[in-house]
Design an enzyme around this catalytic site. Sequence first.
Site, PDB file in Angstrom:
ATOM      1  N   CYS A  71      55.066   3.824  32.212  1.00 23.36           N
ATOM      2  CA  CYS A  71      55.384   4.279  33.332  1.00 23.36           C
ATOM      3  C   CYS A  71      56.677   3.259  34.283  1.00 23.36           C
ATOM      4  CB  CYS A  71      54.261   3.783  34.269  1.00 23.36           C
ATOM      5  SG  CYS A  71      53.651   2.375  34.162  1.00 23.36           S
ATOM      6  N   ARG A 154      46.514   3.721  42.111  1.00 25.13           N
ATOM      7  CA  ARG A 154      47.461   4.127  40.722  1.00 25.13           C
ATOM      8  C   ARG A 154      46.826   5.646  41.082  1.00 25.13           C
ATOM      9  NH1 ARG A 154      49.480   0.488  39.935  1.00 25.13           N
ATOM     10  NH2 ARG A 154      49.079  -1.295  37.715  1.00 25.13           N
TER      11      ARG A 154
END
Length: 314
Positions: A71, A154
């Site tokens: 990420c 998330r």
Amino acid sequence: MPNAVSLFSGCGGSDAGLLAAGFNVLMANDILPYAQDVYVANHPETEYVLGDIRKIEHFPDAELLVGCYPCQGFSQGGVRDPSRKINTLYLEFARALKQIKPKAFIVENVSGMVRANFRHLLEDQFKVFSEVGYNVKAGVLNAADYGVPQERKRIFIVGLRNDLGLEYEFPLPTHGKGRSEPTATIGAALEGMPEWPEGEFYDLDFHWYYLSRNRWRGWCEPSKTIVANPRHMPLHPMSPRLVKIEHNVWRFASEGRARRFSYREAARLQGFKRDMVFPDSSSGSLNNRYTVVGNAVPPPLFEAVARALPEIWD
Ligand SMILES: C[S@@+](CC[C@H](N)C(=O)[O-])C[C@H]1O[C@@H](n2cnc3c(N)ncnc32)[C@H](O)[C@@H]1O
């Protein structure tokens, strides 16, 4: 037990959640040697393939595929460049999806992916996974709402194979005000741990950037987000509070010893089990210990998402 294949598995946060939800993890993969060391020490029954996913040609058959591709491109802490090559590793996940054709898949990533400049990447993931033949849904969940003693938002992308004719529903929050369970706290998570675990925490100075925001939370609160970079690890509640002096400038309210969370404390705040093993292998530097813990998906959060999959395994 339904079988799962795990990609970008790290030290096994997502997979610990899968095991708790009743899945058998056939194969895991990551490129980071210390992630493998920790994973294998805790889950020796899974075959762990160490190396670049781009080099893996064949994946075993499974009913579920999970993966949390990196990420850096989307996260607050990383360089926010939508064109970075690392952002296209989802195509490797799609390659495995096409080959395995499991009944369902679960992806986790940082919520920054929903930001406007990354939107095209998120849309492309939807497009690619839909084209493989899945009914795809996404939702942003906060780990604290599912019993993890940490604020951590998330994004989850879940797909069910089209022929099943079903739609995934995200699990409802279980912890917090007005819910069946109270919010999990730092105090309960760290109970019985030493106050000053010498050698297990990053002890360099609190530089100006560290003190540009509040890094402190009390014993009765959930922690701030546990990150992979130890420089930015939140403060342990034994440290004096931070007070705001002006915009982007915070100072300790009083004298006294202050420290960041240790990597073992960080693991507890991620919801890993109390008996989690960190082997002393050659790649087990302090930095690598923090990295694998901070990169992980909180097991109880992944467990909640996996348990919410419909009964499609017979
Ligand atoms: C967000 S972390 C995954 C965390 C993991 N699911 C867990 O819960 O512990 C992303 C992982 O992708 C791995 N990775 C990055 N590039 C890779 C590649 N080319 N092949 C395999 N793994 C890679 C990183 O080492 C990192 O552990």
